[in-house]
Design a protein around this motif. Structure first.
Motif, PDB file in Angstrom:
ATOM      1  N   ILE A   1     -33.479   2.369  92.199  1.00 58.56           N
ATOM      2  CA  ILE A   1     -33.624   3.688  92.817  1.00 58.56           C
ATOM      3  C   ILE A   1     -32.261   4.223  93.251  1.00 58.56           C
ATOM      4  O   ILE A   1     -31.928   5.379  92.996  1.00 58.56           O
ATOM      5  CB  ILE A   1     -34.611   3.642  94.004  1.00 58.56           C
ATOM      6  CG1 ILE A   1     -36.036   3.468  93.501  1.00 58.56           C
ATOM      7  CG2 ILE A   1     -34.510   4.915  94.835  1.00 58.56           C
ATOM      8  CD1 ILE A   1     -37.051   3.255  94.605  1.00 58.56           C
TER       9      ILE A   1
ATOM     10  N   ILE B   1     -30.996   7.240  90.857  1.00 60.37           N
ATOM     11  CA  ILE B   1     -31.393   8.510  91.458  1.00 60.37           C
ATOM     12  C   ILE B   1     -30.587   8.822  92.722  1.00 60.37           C
ATOM     13  O   ILE B   1     -29.937   9.861  92.812  1.00 60.37           O
ATOM     14  CB  ILE B   1     -32.904   8.501  91.799  1.00 60.37           C
ATOM     15  CG1 ILE B   1     -33.732   8.259  90.546  1.00 60.37           C
ATOM     16  CG2 ILE B   1     -33.310   9.804  92.475  1.00 60.37           C
ATOM     17  CD1 ILE B   1     -35.178   7.903  90.811  1.00 60.37           C
TER      18      ILE B   1
ATOM     19  N   LEU C   1     -27.463  11.690  93.370  1.00 55.22           N
ATOM     20  CA  LEU C   1     -27.899  12.817  94.196  1.00 55.22           C
ATOM     21  C   LEU C   1     -27.096  12.874  95.496  1.00 55.22           C
ATOM     22  O   LEU C   1     -26.623  13.946  95.906  1.00 55.22           O
ATOM     23  CB  LEU C   1     -29.391  12.696  94.501  1.00 55.22           C
ATOM     24  CG  LEU C   1     -29.986  13.733  95.446  1.00 55.22           C
ATOM     25  CD1 LEU C   1     -29.870  15.132  94.850  1.00 55.22           C
ATOM     26  CD2 LEU C   1     -31.443  13.384  95.745  1.00 55.22           C
TER      27      LEU C   1
END
Length: 145
Positions: free
Chosen positions: A48, A52, A56
């Protein structure tokens, strides 16, 4: 985006056991279950973060605070700010809520506390330790990446 990240390897390894020990075991999670689920939390957290949350957070830290990779950080680390913000919500949502260990209302009102604790642990202890371990174990040199 690289799938292999030696820094995220150690940060996710450490934080996937530290945070549940601090927050889940006092709320009733048995310590043995906490340790048994550690490898699963570690792998989930690693992917994760790597796929991601880190990209981000890097964009958000750049846009909101003007952060760039390689900047010197002390107590204030904009990248750790966003990573800890996101991960302190996602991991309990994935592992606490579905098994009924964490009520949804507790997920939300404990989020700021988890976030502050995660931020301080990561920025002041785990991140510097992860860089040292990545260098010693994997020969990682941030200047070459």
């Amino acid at each position: 985006m690289k799938l292999w990240n030696p820094i995220a390897f150690f940060i996710s390894l450490i934080m996937s056991i530290v945070m549940p020990l601090i927050f889940a075991t006092p709320m009733g999670m048995p310590v043995d279950i906490c340790f048994l689920m550690w490898p699963i939390r570690w792998v989930v957290a690693y992917f994760i973060v790597n796929l991601i949350v880190h990209p981000l957070s890097l964009k958000l830290a750049g846009k909101v605070f003007g952060f760039r990779l390689g900047m010197k950080t002390g107590l204030w680390n904009p990248l750790a700010f966003f990573i800890s913000l996101i991960m302190s919500f996602i991991m309990p949502l994935i592992f606490g809520v579905p098994i009924g260990q964490l009520p949804v209302d507790v997920l939300f009102y404990m989020w700021p506390i988890r976030w502050i604790v995660a931020y301080l642990i990561v920025s002041q202890i785990v991140n510097p330790l992860a860089f040292k371990l990545a260098g010693k174990v994997f020969g990682f040199n941030p200047m070459n990446h």
